[in-house]
Write a protein that holds these residues in place. Structure first.
Motif, PDB file in Angstrom:
ATOM      1  N   ARG A 177      -7.777  -2.207   8.317  1.00 33.30           N
ATOM      2  CA  ARG A 177      -7.535  -0.761   8.232  1.00 33.30           C
ATOM      3  C   ARG A 177      -7.142  -0.378   6.816  1.00 33.30           C
ATOM      4  O   ARG A 177      -6.269  -1.013   6.198  1.00 33.30           O
ATOM      5  CB  ARG A 177      -6.400  -0.391   9.200  1.00 33.30           C
ATOM      6  N   VAL A 178      -7.790   0.655   6.270  1.00 33.23           N
ATOM      7  CA  VAL A 178      -7.373   1.248   5.006  1.00 33.23           C
ATOM      8  C   VAL A 178      -7.070   2.721   5.257  1.00 33.23           C
ATOM      9  O   VAL A 178      -7.294   3.245   6.345  1.00 33.23           O
ATOM     10  CB  VAL A 178      -8.435   1.070   3.895  1.00 33.23           C
ATOM     11  N   SER A 179      -6.571   3.404   4.237  1.00 35.24           N
ATOM     12  CA  SER A 179      -5.975   4.725   4.453  1.00 35.24           C
ATOM     13  C   SER A 179      -6.952   5.885   4.355  1.00 35.24           C
ATOM     14  O   SER A 179      -6.529   7.043   4.380  1.00 35.24           O
ATOM     15  CB  SER A 179      -4.816   4.931   3.472  1.00 35.24           C
ATOM     16  N   GLY A 180      -8.253   5.612   4.275  1.00 34.71           N
ATOM     17  CA  GLY A 180      -9.215   6.711   4.229  1.00 34.71           C
ATOM     18  C   GLY A 180     -10.562   6.252   3.702  1.00 34.71           C
ATOM     19  O   GLY A 180     -10.892   5.066   3.705  1.00 34.71           O
ATOM     20  N   MET A 181     -11.337   7.225   3.242  1.00 35.48           N
ATOM     21  CA  MET A 181     -12.642   6.948   2.661  1.00 35.48           C
ATOM     22  C   MET A 181     -12.491   6.561   1.181  1.00 35.48           C
ATOM     23  O   MET A 181     -11.505   6.925   0.532  1.00 35.48           O
ATOM     24  CB  MET A 181     -13.542   8.187   2.750  1.00 35.48           C
ATOM     25  N   ILE A 182     -13.477   5.855   0.665  1.00 31.47           N
ATOM     26  CA  ILE A 182     -13.481   5.512  -0.759  1.00 31.47           C
ATOM     27  C   ILE A 182     -13.724   6.773  -1.572  1.00 31.47           C
ATOM     28  O   ILE A 182     -14.714   7.484  -1.358  1.00 31.47           O
ATOM     29  CB  ILE A 182     -14.574   4.470  -1.061  1.00 31.47           C
ATOM     30  N   THR A 353      -2.580  18.562   4.445  1.00 31.05           N
ATOM     31  CA  THR A 353      -3.328  17.762   3.469  1.00 31.05           C
ATOM     32  C   THR A 353      -2.388  16.858   2.683  1.00 31.05           C
ATOM     33  O   THR A 353      -2.738  15.727   2.342  1.00 31.05           O
ATOM     34  CB  THR A 353      -4.130  18.645   2.491  1.00 31.05           C
ATOM     35  N   ALA A 354      -1.186  17.344   2.401  1.00 34.28           N
ATOM     36  CA  ALA A 354      -0.224  16.557   1.612  1.00 34.28           C
ATOM     37  C   ALA A 354       0.272  15.335   2.376  1.00 34.28           C
ATOM     38  O   ALA A 354       0.711  14.354   1.768  1.00 34.28           O
ATOM     39  CB  ALA A 354       0.947  17.436   1.185  1.00 34.28           C
ATOM     40  N   ARG A 355       0.209  15.384   3.710  1.00 41.30           N
ATOM     41  CA  ARG A 355       0.674  14.239   4.504  1.00 41.30           C
ATOM     42  C   ARG A 355      -0.310  13.076   4.495  1.00 41.30           C
ATOM     43  O   ARG A 355       0.053  11.952   4.864  1.00 41.30           O
ATOM     44  CB  ARG A 355       0.936  14.679   5.948  1.00 41.30           C
ATOM     45  N   LEU A 356      -1.550  13.311   4.082  1.00 38.77           N
ATOM     46  CA  LEU A 356      -2.577  12.272   4.094  1.00 38.77           C
ATOM     47  C   LEU A 356      -2.697  11.668   2.695  1.00 38.77           C
ATOM     48  O   LEU A 356      -3.203  12.309   1.776  1.00 38.77           O
ATOM     49  CB  LEU A 356      -3.922  12.854   4.548  1.00 38.77           C
ATOM     50  N   GLU A 357      -2.238  10.460   2.556  1.00 35.17           N
ATOM     51  CA  GLU A 357      -2.273   9.776   1.257  1.00 35.17           C
ATOM     52  C   GLU A 357      -3.350   8.709   1.311  1.00 35.17           C
ATOM     53  O   GLU A 357      -3.156   7.645   1.902  1.00 35.17           O
ATOM     54  CB  GLU A 357      -0.910   9.164   0.949  1.00 35.17           C
ATOM     55  N   ASN A 358      -4.501   8.989   0.734  1.00 36.37           N
ATOM     56  CA  ASN A 358      -5.653   8.084   0.798  1.00 36.37           C
ATOM     57  C   ASN A 358      -5.716   7.234  -0.471  1.00 36.37           C
ATOM     58  O   ASN A 358      -5.988   7.742  -1.554  1.00 36.37           O
ATOM     59  CB  ASN A 358      -6.940   8.904   0.958  1.00 36.37           C
ATOM     60  N   ARG A 359      -5.501   5.915  -0.308  1.00 32.19           N
ATOM     61  CA  ARG A 359      -5.572   4.983  -1.436  1.00 32.19           C
ATOM     62  C   ARG A 359      -6.591   3.884  -1.163  1.00 32.19           C
ATOM     63  O   ARG A 359      -6.493   2.774  -1.693  1.00 32.19           O
ATOM     64  CB  ARG A 359      -4.190   4.355  -1.663  1.00 32.19           C
ATOM     65  N   ALA A 360      -7.581   4.188  -0.341  1.00 25.36           N
ATOM     66  CA  ALA A 360      -8.511   3.152   0.136  1.00 25.36           C
ATOM     67  C   ALA A 360      -9.193   2.402  -0.995  1.00 25.36           C
ATOM     68  O   ALA A 360      -9.344   1.175  -0.945  1.00 25.36           O
ATOM     69  CB  ALA A 360      -9.562   3.773   1.058  1.00 25.36           C
ATOM     70  N   VAL A 361      -9.636   3.110  -2.031  1.00 24.08           N
ATOM     71  CA  VAL A 361     -10.387   2.448  -3.098  1.00 24.08           C
ATOM     72  C   VAL A 361      -9.529   1.402  -3.824  1.00 24.08           C
ATOM     73  O   VAL A 361     -10.065   0.436  -4.397  1.00 24.08           O
ATOM     74  CB  VAL A 361     -10.957   3.482  -4.090  1.00 24.08           C
ATOM     75  N   PHE A 362      -8.204   1.549  -3.771  1.00 24.07           N
ATOM     76  CA  PHE A 362      -7.297   0.576  -4.382  1.00 24.07           C
ATOM     77  C   PHE A 362      -6.844  -0.490  -3.390  1.00 24.07           C
ATOM     78  O   PHE A 362      -6.369  -1.552  -3.800  1.00 24.07           O
ATOM     79  CB  PHE A 362      -6.077   1.295  -4.963  1.00 24.07           C
ATOM     80  N   GLU A 363      -6.985  -0.216  -2.110  1.00 18.46           N
ATOM     81  CA  GLU A 363      -6.586  -1.169  -1.075  1.00 18.46           C
ATOM     82  C   GLU A 363      -7.671  -2.202  -0.784  1.00 18.46           C
ATOM     83  O   GLU A 363      -7.376  -3.365  -0.476  1.00 18.46           O
ATOM     84  CB  GLU A 363      -6.246  -0.417   0.214  1.00 18.46           C
ATOM     85  N   ILE A 364      -8.933  -1.780  -0.889  1.00 20.94           N
ATOM     86  CA  ILE A 364     -10.051  -2.656  -0.490  1.00 20.94           C
ATOM     87  C   ILE A 364     -10.166  -3.899  -1.361  1.00 20.94           C
ATOM     88  O   ILE A 364     -10.444  -4.992  -0.839  1.00 20.94           O
ATOM     89  CB  ILE A 364     -11.360  -1.853  -0.458  1.00 20.94           C
ATOM     90  N   PRO A 365      -9.982  -3.838  -2.689  1.00 16.12           N
ATOM     91  CA  PRO A 365     -10.104  -5.067  -3.488  1.00 16.12           C
ATOM     92  C   PRO A 365      -9.212  -6.203  -3.002  1.00 16.12           C
ATOM     93  O   PRO A 365      -9.636  -7.370  -2.978  1.00 16.12           O
ATOM     94  CB  PRO A 365      -9.725  -4.602  -4.896  1.00 16.12           C
ATOM     95  N   GLY A 366      -7.989  -5.883  -2.595  1.00 22.11           N
ATOM     96  CA  GLY A 366      -7.093  -6.924  -2.087  1.00 22.11           C
ATOM     97  C   GLY A 366      -7.600  -7.530  -0.789  1.00 22.11           C
ATOM     98  O   GLY A 366      -7.468  -8.746  -0.563  1.00 22.11           O
ATOM     99  N   ILE A 367      -8.193  -6.716   0.063  1.00 18.08           N
ATOM    100  CA  ILE A 367      -8.761  -7.219   1.320  1.00 18.08           C
ATOM    101  C   ILE A 367      -9.917  -8.161   1.009  1.00 18.08           C
ATOM    102  O   ILE A 367     -10.032  -9.241   1.617  1.00 18.08           O
ATOM    103  CB  ILE A 367      -9.220  -6.044   2.203  1.00 18.08           C
ATOM    104  N   LEU A 368     -10.776  -7.793   0.072  1.00 19.21           N
ATOM    105  CA  LEU A 368     -11.907  -8.655  -0.284  1.00 19.21           C
ATOM    106  C   LEU A 368     -11.419  -9.978  -0.878  1.00 19.21           C
ATOM    107  O   LEU A 368     -11.993 -11.041  -0.591  1.00 19.21           O
ATOM    108  CB  LEU A 368     -12.840  -7.940  -1.263  1.00 19.21           C
ATOM    109  N   ARG A 369     -10.370  -9.932  -1.704  1.00 19.04           N
ATOM    110  CA  ARG A 369      -9.831 -11.177  -2.260  1.00 19.04           C
ATOM    111  C   ARG A 369      -9.285 -12.058  -1.151  1.00 19.04           C
ATOM    112  O   ARG A 369      -9.454 -13.297  -1.200  1.00 19.04           O
ATOM    113  CB  ARG A 369      -8.737 -10.853  -3.292  1.00 19.04           C
ATOM    114  N   GLN A 370      -8.642 -11.458  -0.179  1.00 22.77           N
ATOM    115  CA  GLN A 370      -8.090 -12.242   0.926  1.00 22.77           C
ATOM    116  C   GLN A 370      -9.204 -12.892   1.751  1.00 22.77           C
ATOM    117  O   GLN A 370      -9.109 -14.070   2.129  1.00 22.77           O
ATOM    118  CB  GLN A 370      -7.226 -11.339   1.830  1.00 22.77           C
ATOM    119  N   ILE A 371     -10.278 -12.156   2.003  1.00 22.68           N
ATOM    120  CA  ILE A 371     -11.409 -12.708   2.759  1.00 22.68           C
ATOM    121  C   ILE A 371     -12.056 -13.855   1.984  1.00 22.68           C
ATOM    122  O   ILE A 371     -12.507 -14.837   2.569  1.00 22.68           O
ATOM    123  CB  ILE A 371     -12.440 -11.592   3.048  1.00 22.68           C
TER     124      ILE A 371
END
Length: 376
Positions: A177-182, A353-371
């Motif tokens: 799970r990530v926090s939104g769209m890239i 809108t302020a409640r939604l903090e989307n950082r997906a593009v920064f979260e995905i690299p760590g997931i790929l490194r873990q995989i």
């Protein structure tokens, strides 16, 4: 480690997401060597759609968007999936040969519809190489769109997509799970504007800085419905972005309009234009509404029989998150704008809108490194 990012140009979102992720990973000093692969180029030898119509599959899709020929698209998708299944063995053979030649150490798909062929061919050619699908839609549109029954990883930008993957039987450790769209990193890097600078920038585009401005955007191909929106909102200031649709831009530029109206074509300055706007009007595309929300713009979208089936959940998401209004058609746009801009309603939408903090593009690299870590 050599990693292949799979994209195509059916719509602009798949390439844009792949490029944004690559850019962030390179800025982070990623250990991956990222190679971009346009799936359409790989499968051109068997593109039955081009043989029948003279157009590549991605070009047919983009023409549909530009012309607004989307009524009946769920039925068209069923037909497309039938053709894909019919030619599945040939696609697997082409891709298997492709993987054997390139020998990637990880494959990341940012495309729907073809993930079964991508995963099956990779497993045959290079057993053990991880295959990951990043959903660039807020949720799946089953069957056979994003999530298939096969051994792979999924990166999902919503609780709904995670639920869909788990319900299909995928293991929890393969559903991430990530926090939104890239989003393009420009949406995070852009410097805030002071009230004075924002007013001056709006004035340079011909707007009255004291009155609200709507940003009207219908993806990279634009849409003929933008002309109808302009006609229905003659007294509203509009900033319209037409993407690659030069004919639409010309028509809009000559359209009589009582209030100031600024018309732009293809641009990389969407974050800046969103800074100058007060609310967003468009189709419920996952990228556009995610960009608008990231820039704290309440949204007005339409959802009806002409809406692409994979984008219909997005309209429900807009309602669930409280970030805007969903109309059955844009004929009610004037009243919707009036209601959205009422001070109490506008404040409520902005807070959502302020409640939604989307950082997906920064979260995905760590997931790929873990995989990518070898399993001991």
């Amino acid at each position: 480690m050599q990693v292949d990012f799979i994209f195509f140009d059916a719509g602009g979102g798949h390439r844009a997401a792949a490029n944004a992720l690559r850019q962030v990973m390179e800025q982070q000093g990623s250990p991956f060597e990222i190679r971009m692969v346009n799936l359409q180029d790989v499968l051109d030898a068997m593109d039955v759609f081009r043989k029948l119509t003279g157009l590549r599959l991605q070009d047919i899709y983009n023409l549909m968007l530009k012309k607004g020929w989307t009524l009946g698209s769920p039925q068209l998708m069923v037909g497309m999936h039938w053709v894909i299944r019919l030619f599945h063995p040939k696609a697997v053979r082409l891709l298997e040969a492709f993987w054997r030649e390139r020998r990637p150490e990880m494959v990341v798909s940012l495309v729907p519809n073809f993930d079964r062929a991508l995963c099956e061919s990779l497993a045959r050619a290079l057993p053990g190489v991880p295959f990951i699908t990043i959903l660039t839609d807020i949720a799946d549109y089953p069957p056979h769109f994003w999530i298939e029954r096969q051994v792979q990883h999924f990166i999902c930008g919503s609780a709904k997509a995670v639920e869909q993957a788990l319900a299909m039987g995928h293991a929890e450790d393969k559903v991430h799970r990530v926090s939104g769209m890239i989003l393009n990193p420009r949406f995070y890097e852009i410097a805030p504007l002071s009230a004075e600078d924002r007013s001056a920038a709006r004035a340079r585009l011909g707007f009255d800085p004291a009155k609200p401005v709507a940003l009207v955007l219908f993806g990279g191909q634009g849409s003929a419905v933008m002309r109808e929106i302009a006609r229905l909102l003659p007294d509203r200031q509009l900033l319209l972005i037409c993407g690659n649709n030069a004919k639409l831009r010309e028509k809009l530029q000559t359209l009589p309009h009582a209030a100031p109206m600024y018309v732009e074509g293809f641009t990389k300055e969407v974050p800046h234009y969103m800074q100058l706007a007060d609310y967003f009007i468009g189709k419920p595309g996952p990228g556009s509404i995610s960009e608008a929300v990231a820039m704290r713009l309440p949204v007005i979208v339409e959802c009806n029989a002409w809406t692409l089936p994979q984008e219909r959940y997005n309209a429900r998401w807009v309602r669930q998150m409280g970030v805007g209004t969903v109309l059955p058609n844009f004929r009610g746009i004037a009243r919707a704008v009036e209601e959205l801009l009422a001070p109490a309603a506008y404040q409520r939408f902005r807070e959502a809108t302020a409640r939604l903090e989307n950082r997906a593009v920064f979260e995905i690299p760590g997931i790929l490194r873990q995989i990518a870590k070898p399993r001991g």
